[in-house]
Write a protein that holds these residues in place. Structure first.
Motif, PDB file in Angstrom:
ATOM      1  N   PHE A 182       0.833  -1.196   0.000  1.00  0.00           N
ATOM      2  CA  PHE A 182       0.000   0.000   0.000  1.00  0.00           C
ATOM      3  C   PHE A 182       0.874   1.254   0.000  1.00  0.00           C
ATOM      4  O   PHE A 182       1.837   1.363   0.765  1.00  0.00           O
ATOM      5  N   SER A 183       0.523   2.207  -0.872  1.00  0.00           N
ATOM      6  CA  SER A 183       1.347   3.414  -1.027  1.00  0.00           C
ATOM      7  C   SER A 183       0.509   4.689  -1.006  1.00  0.00           C
ATOM      8  O   SER A 183       1.015   5.759  -1.354  1.00  0.00           O
ATOM      9  N   GLY A 184      -0.745   4.575  -0.597  1.00  0.00           N
ATOM     10  CA  GLY A 184      -1.610   5.740  -0.587  1.00  0.00           C
ATOM     11  C   GLY A 184      -1.506   6.546   0.696  1.00  0.00           C
ATOM     12  O   GLY A 184      -0.718   6.245   1.592  1.00  0.00           O
ATOM     13  N   ASP A 185      -2.344   7.582   0.774  1.00  0.00           N
ATOM     14  CA  ASP A 185      -2.346   8.455   1.945  1.00  0.00           C
ATOM     15  C   ASP A 185      -3.507   8.084   2.871  1.00  0.00           C
ATOM     16  O   ASP A 185      -4.182   7.070   2.671  1.00  0.00           O
ATOM     17  N   VAL A 186      -3.730   8.923   3.884  1.00  0.00           N
ATOM     18  CA  VAL A 186      -4.777   8.646   4.868  1.00  0.00           C
ATOM     19  C   VAL A 186      -6.147   8.553   4.208  1.00  0.00           C
ATOM     20  O   VAL A 186      -6.928   7.640   4.495  1.00  0.00           O
ATOM     21  N   SER A 187      -6.451   9.487   3.308  1.00  0.00           N
ATOM     22  CA  SER A 187      -7.779   9.481   2.698  1.00  0.00           C
ATOM     23  C   SER A 187      -7.995   8.238   1.853  1.00  0.00           C
ATOM     24  O   SER A 187      -9.092   7.651   1.852  1.00  0.00           O
ATOM     25  N   MET A 188      -6.955   7.793   1.140  1.00  0.00           N
ATOM     26  CA  MET A 188      -7.094   6.568   0.354  1.00  0.00           C
ATOM     27  C   MET A 188      -7.252   5.353   1.267  1.00  0.00           C
ATOM     28  O   MET A 188      -8.051   4.453   0.984  1.00  0.00           O
ATOM     29  N   ALA A 189      -6.477   5.322   2.352  1.00  0.00           N
ATOM     30  CA  ALA A 189      -6.613   4.204   3.288  1.00  0.00           C
ATOM     31  C   ALA A 189      -8.038   4.117   3.815  1.00  0.00           C
ATOM     32  O   ALA A 189      -8.634   3.029   3.867  1.00  0.00           O
ATOM     33  N   ARG A 190      -8.599   5.255   4.188  1.00  0.00           N
ATOM     34  CA  ARG A 190      -9.972   5.256   4.711  1.00  0.00           C
ATOM     35  C   ARG A 190     -10.967   4.795   3.649  1.00  0.00           C
ATOM     36  O   ARG A 190     -11.907   4.059   3.939  1.00  0.00           O
ATOM     37  N   GLU A 191     -10.767   5.232   2.407  1.00  0.00           N
ATOM     38  CA  GLU A 191     -11.648   4.815   1.318  1.00  0.00           C
ATOM     39  C   GLU A 191     -11.569   3.309   1.106  1.00  0.00           C
ATOM     40  O   GLU A 191     -12.596   2.622   0.951  1.00  0.00           O
ATOM     41  N   CYS A 192     -10.366   2.766   1.112  1.00  0.00           N
ATOM     42  CA  CYS A 192     -10.193   1.323   0.908  1.00  0.00           C
ATOM     43  C   CYS A 192     -10.836   0.527   2.040  1.00  0.00           C
ATOM     44  O   CYS A 192     -11.501  -0.483   1.799  1.00  0.00           O
ATOM     45  N   VAL A 193     -10.645   0.979   3.276  1.00  0.00           N
ATOM     46  CA  VAL A 193     -11.251   0.302   4.420  1.00  0.00           C
ATOM     47  C   VAL A 193     -12.774   0.339   4.324  1.00  0.00           C
ATOM     48  O   VAL A 193     -13.457  -0.661   4.560  1.00  0.00           O
ATOM     49  N   GLU A 194     -13.301   1.486   3.935  1.00  0.00           N
ATOM     50  CA  GLU A 194     -14.755   1.621   3.788  1.00  0.00           C
ATOM     51  C   GLU A 194     -15.293   0.641   2.758  1.00  0.00           C
ATOM     52  O   GLU A 194     -16.402   0.108   2.907  1.00  0.00           O
ATOM     53  N   ARG A 195     -14.510   0.395   1.722  1.00  0.00           N
ATOM     54  CA  ARG A 195     -14.926  -0.543   0.669  1.00  0.00           C
ATOM     55  C   ARG A 195     -14.691  -2.005   1.061  1.00  0.00           C
ATOM     56  O   ARG A 195     -15.075  -2.911   0.316  1.00  0.00           O
ATOM     57  N   GLY A 196     -14.014  -2.230   2.176  1.00  0.00           N
ATOM     58  CA  GLY A 196     -13.776  -3.595   2.614  1.00  0.00           C
ATOM     59  C   GLY A 196     -12.509  -4.231   2.094  1.00  0.00           C
ATOM     60  O   GLY A 196     -12.343  -5.451   2.189  1.00  0.00           O
ATOM     61  N   TYR A 197     -11.597  -3.422   1.550  1.00  0.00           N
ATOM     62  CA  TYR A 197     -10.344  -3.961   1.046  1.00  0.00           C
ATOM     63  C   TYR A 197      -9.361  -4.184   2.198  1.00  0.00           C
ATOM     64  O   TYR A 197      -9.477  -3.594   3.268  1.00  0.00           O
ATOM     65  N   TYR A 198      -8.368  -5.026   1.935  1.00  0.00           N
ATOM     66  CA  TYR A 198      -7.252  -5.230   2.859  1.00  0.00           C
ATOM     67  C   TYR A 198      -6.061  -4.404   2.377  1.00  0.00           C
ATOM     68  O   TYR A 198      -5.813  -4.302   1.176  1.00  0.00           O
ATOM     69  N   LEU A 199      -5.309  -3.860   3.333  1.00  0.00           N
ATOM     70  CA  LEU A 199      -4.116  -3.070   3.030  1.00  0.00           C
ATOM     71  C   LEU A 199      -2.894  -3.836   3.516  1.00  0.00           C
ATOM     72  O   LEU A 199      -2.797  -4.179   4.692  1.00  0.00           O
TER      73      LEU A 199
END
Length: 282
Positions: A182-199
């Motif tokens: 994972f190489s994104g920022d805080v906002s991307m991490a939150r978006e991915c978590v909201e979608r149910g993805y694993y980081l």
């Protein structure tokens, strides 16, 4: 990039982890900087000695995918992933054989110990604008394969965050979707978590200039986390510049625990549970 000769030497094994974890993305078919690939049995034994008892071997071109399928039959510690890497897709498209490459990946993916379709995704760093269409077509094909086979999807995302998220939304992500390294920022991490993805976090989380990455890790719930080496690349500090290997995972795990403000056994348990939730039992 010039490396000091001392950094070429294999790093000392770190203190073993208190509970076993999974290296959920490694390349045992690749040597770094022209070196020979590692001996697979030795790499597995060295990892096991420090508490890394299971590995996901990723083959990201046709030869790597064939290697992966052979290795998972020989070693119980390994599960596998196969795909055409986003940097490989434009080359196959230019040669006119991308569809035949996909067909071979699909055939290999039928193996019961191949549990991952990946790494697929987008890479706008190494491939220029002329390769974008082929990368995106290939990404969409791999997403569909993961859904048809019920296997996890592992995504390579380099300088392509917005398009990766857009295409996943357009196609509908598989039930088990992993953002590898994972190489994104805080906002991307939150978006991915909201979608149910694993980081999945790699040794990059230990780099001094990776504050944004540690901030992203800090907002990721324990039940969405995975850890990886991406060996032989992305070796954690203090060994950055040397070749990476699965036995160095404990350095990254301890750095992650510090960022998350949790104890190491708690993180190890979460990483192990999450890995089996994504990939199934070894």
């Amino acid at each position: 990039m010039t490396h000091h000769s001392a950094r070429r030497e294999a790093p000392e094994p770190p203190t073993p982890l208190p509970l076993p974890v999974v290296d959920n993305h490694t390349h045992l078919d690749i040597g770094r900087d022209g070196a020979a690939p590692p001996d697979v049995a030795s790499a597995i034994a060295a990892a096991r000695a420090v508490g890394v008892d299971r590995l996901v071997q990723i083959g990201c071109d046709l030869s790597g995918a064939r290697f992966t399928t052979r290795m998972i039959e020989q070693y119980a510690a390994l599960l596998g992933g196969v795909a055409i890497h986003p940097n490989e897709a434009p080359r196959h498209a230019a040669a006119g054989d991308l569809e035949s490459a996909w067909a071979e990946i699909e055939a290999l993916a039928a193996h019961p110990r191949i549990r991952v379709i990946g790494e697929t995704g987008l890479d706008y760093f190494r491939t220029g604008p002329e390769g974008v269409a082929a990368q995106q077509d290939s990404f969409r094909w791999h997403i569909d394969l993961a859904k048809r086979t019920g296997k996890a999807l592992q995504i390579h995302d380099r300088d392509a965050h917005d398009d990766v998220l857009r295409i996943l939304a357009e196609e509908g992500a598989p039930d088990k979707t992993v953002l590898h390294c994972f190489s994104g920022d805080v906002s991307m991490a939150r978006e991915c978590v909201e979608r149910g993805y694993y980081l999945s976090f790699a040794g990059t989380v230990t780099f001094k200039n990776a504050r944004n990455l540690r901030d992203a890790l800090a907002v990721t719930p324990l039940d969405r986390l995975l850890v990886e080496t991406d060996a032989p690349y992305l070796t954690p500090v203090p060994y950055r510049g040397a070749g990476n290997a699965p036995y160095l995972i404990p350095i990254t795990v301890r750095a992650m625990a510090g960022t998350l403000n949790v104890d190491v056994p708690t993180l190890c348990r979460a990483l192990s549970v999450n890995s089996e939730a994504v990939y199934g039992p070894w």
